[in-house]
Design an enzyme around this catalytic site. Sequence first.
Site, PDB file in Angstrom:
ATOM      1  N   HIS A 129       0.833  -1.218   0.000  1.00  0.00           N
ATOM      2  CA  HIS A 129       0.000   0.000   0.000  1.00  0.00           C
ATOM      3  C   HIS A 129       0.863   1.261   0.000  1.00  0.00           C
ATOM      4  O   HIS A 129       0.480   2.283   0.557  1.00  0.00           O
ATOM      5  CB  HIS A 129      -0.946   0.022   1.202  1.00  0.00           C
ATOM      6  CG  HIS A 129      -1.697  -1.259   1.383  1.00  0.00           C
ATOM      7  ND1 HIS A 129      -2.870  -1.545   0.711  1.00  0.00           N
ATOM      8  CD2 HIS A 129      -1.416  -2.377   2.107  1.00  0.00           C
ATOM      9  CE1 HIS A 129      -3.292  -2.756   1.049  1.00  0.00           C
ATOM     10  NE2 HIS A 129      -2.416  -3.301   1.885  1.00  0.00           N
TER      11      HIS A 129
ATOM     12  N   SER B 182      14.280  21.318 -16.482  1.00  0.00           N
ATOM     13  CA  SER B 182      13.061  22.083 -16.727  1.00  0.00           C
ATOM     14  C   SER B 182      13.463  23.414 -17.358  1.00  0.00           C
ATOM     15  O   SER B 182      14.497  23.985 -17.021  1.00  0.00           O
ATOM     16  CB  SER B 182      12.347  22.339 -15.404  1.00  0.00           C
ATOM     17  OG  SER B 182      11.496  23.453 -15.522  1.00  0.00           O
TER      18      SER B 182
ATOM     19  N   LYS C 162      15.459  21.559 -11.236  1.00  0.00           N
ATOM     20  CA  LYS C 162      14.842  20.277 -11.573  1.00  0.00           C
ATOM     21  C   LYS C 162      15.756  19.336 -12.355  1.00  0.00           C
ATOM     22  O   LYS C 162      16.514  19.757 -13.222  1.00  0.00           O
ATOM     23  CB  LYS C 162      13.576  20.503 -12.406  1.00  0.00           C
ATOM     24  CG  LYS C 162      12.515  21.278 -11.677  1.00  0.00           C
ATOM     25  CD  LYS C 162      11.662  20.391 -10.798  1.00  0.00           C
ATOM     26  CE  LYS C 162      10.688  19.645 -11.657  1.00  0.00           C
ATOM     27  NZ  LYS C 162       9.900  18.732 -10.870  1.00  0.00           N
TER      28      LYS C 162
ATOM     29  N   ASN D 275      14.567  15.903 -14.095  1.00  0.00           N
ATOM     30  CA  ASN D 275      13.358  15.077 -14.251  1.00  0.00           C
ATOM     31  C   ASN D 275      13.678  13.690 -14.822  1.00  0.00           C
ATOM     32  O   ASN D 275      14.474  13.575 -15.754  1.00  0.00           O
ATOM     33  CB  ASN D 275      12.367  15.777 -15.175  1.00  0.00           C
ATOM     34  CG  ASN D 275      11.898  17.101 -14.598  1.00  0.00           C
ATOM     35  OD1 ASN D 275      11.770  17.239 -13.384  1.00  0.00           O
ATOM     36  ND2 ASN D 275      11.669  18.076 -15.454  1.00  0.00           N
TER      37      ASN D 275
ATOM     38  N   GLU E  78       9.604   7.965 -17.118  1.00  0.00           N
ATOM     39  CA  GLU E  78       8.244   8.487 -17.324  1.00  0.00           C
ATOM     40  C   GLU E  78       7.743   8.169 -18.730  1.00  0.00           C
ATOM     41  O   GLU E  78       6.588   7.795 -18.935  1.00  0.00           O
ATOM     42  CB  GLU E  78       8.207   9.999 -17.080  1.00  0.00           C
ATOM     43  CG  GLU E  78       8.292  10.358 -15.598  1.00  0.00           C
ATOM     44  CD  GLU E  78       8.397  11.852 -15.350  1.00  0.00           C
ATOM     45  OE1 GLU E  78       8.230  12.635 -16.310  1.00  0.00           O
ATOM     46  OE2 GLU E  78       8.649  12.242 -14.196  1.00  0.00           O
TER      47      GLU E  78
ATOM     48  N   TYR F 105      -9.338 -13.983 -46.373  1.00  0.00           N
ATOM     49  CA  TYR F 105      -8.676 -12.681 -46.305  1.00  0.00           C
ATOM     50  C   TYR F 105      -9.659 -11.540 -46.547  1.00  0.00           C
ATOM     51  O   TYR F 105     -10.525 -11.621 -47.422  1.00  0.00           O
ATOM     52  CB  TYR F 105      -7.558 -12.586 -47.352  1.00  0.00           C
ATOM     53  CG  TYR F 105      -6.900 -11.214 -47.367  1.00  0.00           C
ATOM     54  CD1 TYR F 105      -5.845 -10.916 -46.508  1.00  0.00           C
ATOM     55  CD2 TYR F 105      -7.363 -10.204 -48.201  1.00  0.00           C
ATOM     56  CE1 TYR F 105      -5.273  -9.662 -46.489  1.00  0.00           C
ATOM     57  CE2 TYR F 105      -6.797  -8.937 -48.200  1.00  0.00           C
ATOM     58  CZ  TYR F 105      -5.746  -8.664 -47.336  1.00  0.00           C
ATOM     59  OH  TYR F 105      -5.183  -7.419 -47.317  1.00  0.00           O
TER      60      TYR F 105
ATOM     61  N   GLN G 193      -4.941  -5.382 -43.659  1.00  0.00           N
ATOM     62  CA  GLN G 193      -3.844  -4.456 -43.917  1.00  0.00           C
ATOM     63  C   GLN G 193      -3.616  -3.532 -42.716  1.00  0.00           C
ATOM     64  O   GLN G 193      -2.529  -2.998 -42.527  1.00  0.00           O
ATOM     65  CB  GLN G 193      -4.154  -3.635 -45.174  1.00  0.00           C
ATOM     66  CG  GLN G 193      -3.025  -2.717 -45.603  1.00  0.00           C
ATOM     67  CD  GLN G 193      -3.233  -2.221 -47.024  1.00  0.00           C
ATOM     68  OE1 GLN G 193      -3.068  -2.971 -47.967  1.00  0.00           O
ATOM     69  NE2 GLN G 193      -3.601  -0.966 -47.158  1.00  0.00           N
TER      70      GLN G 193
END
Length: 468
Positions: free
Chosen positions: A163, A284, A290, A292, A297, A324, A329
């Site tokens: 948790h 940033s 910063k 990052n 991400e 087919y 396609q």
Amino acid sequence: MTNDRSTEKKLWDGRFTEATDAFVEQFTASVQFDQVMANQDIRGSIAHATMLSAVGVITDAELASIVEGLTAIRKDIQQGQFQWSIGLEDVHMNIEKALTDRIGNVGKKLHTGRSRNDQVATDIRLYLRDEIDHISALLMRLQRGILALASKEAETIMPGLTHLQVAQPITFGHHLMAWSAMIERDYARLQDCRRRVNILPLGAAALAGTSYPIDRHLSASLLDFEGVAENSLDAVSDRDFAIEFSACASILMMHLSRWAEEIVLWSSPQFAFVDLPDRFCTGSSIMPQKKNPDVPELVRGKSGRVFGSLMALLTLMKGQPLAYNKDNQEDKEPLFDTVKTVSDCLTAFADMVPAMVPNRGNMRTAAMRGYATATDLADYLVKKGLPFRDAHDVVGKLVGTAIKQALDLAELPLATLQAESGLIAEDIYQVLTLEGSVNARNHLGGTAPDQVRAAVARAIARLDALAG
Ligand code: ARG
């Protein structure tokens, strides 16, 4: 790529009395994206022509001319000198037309006993088989990186979370070995999928087979397929193998996304469990402080397009009657995108994960907070004869006391501990240490450093066995 319609006569327009509508030509073309299968298309064509000559449908001289033409075309494509044309619709007809332009009428014999329907199914399977091998190699590289880090961090203590809250102390190596277990299953899933990809559709022709005396086993062995599709209708129409690959890819991306989430958390200033080298981060444009974690991400974000492609492929298939249909396609772009996304994300992780720098001190400090050894205290009482439920209750009360006094369990005086249970003695402090806690979990699958080292050794042995 040319859009020049006037120069291109269709390979199939014998019965047509007017030219294709300009928009329809663009709308139905796939050469813009299916040209990535050019190599596989040529390989498939050379095998098909070789088989045709072996069974006497074309002569040895015709085969030689076709092979020479296709080989030259392959070189042109590799060198970026091939002129793709939208008017020729797809990779198959572009190459076939170029062959006839180059070697003359013999080129027109290549398509004997074959249809684009079994041709394209063959090409996709060859393409996917190649890409599965490439992705499998990346998975192995990533796993080796994880194993190297896990063995270095076998004794590093960190908080194990449930948790997202401190639960019990674990070793960082053990946590990494959870990732290793996931990637090993991803690898196995792909290998299993590969067996079903690696089946030859060629010979199914348009849908019913062909009246030529073809030798499908020869085609299969020329193309290293393990088997031959046994039903021509199924062979040209089903794309379940691509769907299965996308399902494997989705599960793999789900794993990478979970790890990405952990890396984002761990590298945040709040956790500060690992440092990501600058080369995997960006700054940033407005906030100078910063750094990052863009790479994890993006991997987390890219899982979405792979899941989306799986849905696209399932939906594309679900309403199709045999055999087919042109719907098929639409299998290519989701499939190609999935292959590229998975390969890119694995490359990023294979480079980044072994380069993570753990902050052992911060991990340890975090494990000290949050009463991570509470279960050990309960187990101690159980070993002294108290039923587990009662032990749970005693320790719950002691945790309440510790919270009020802003102390860790190991910092409570013996008298305070004994006030809740006379079973507690001086030896409890040994049990309440982080090392005591992780070392106690010394069984197969447990977090003890010895178990981590053993798990790493077993995983390396399995990888070595696979590598042959
Ligand atoms: N470009 C087509 C595809 O990807 C090749 C097969 C075309 N067959 C046909 N009957 N129109 O599916």
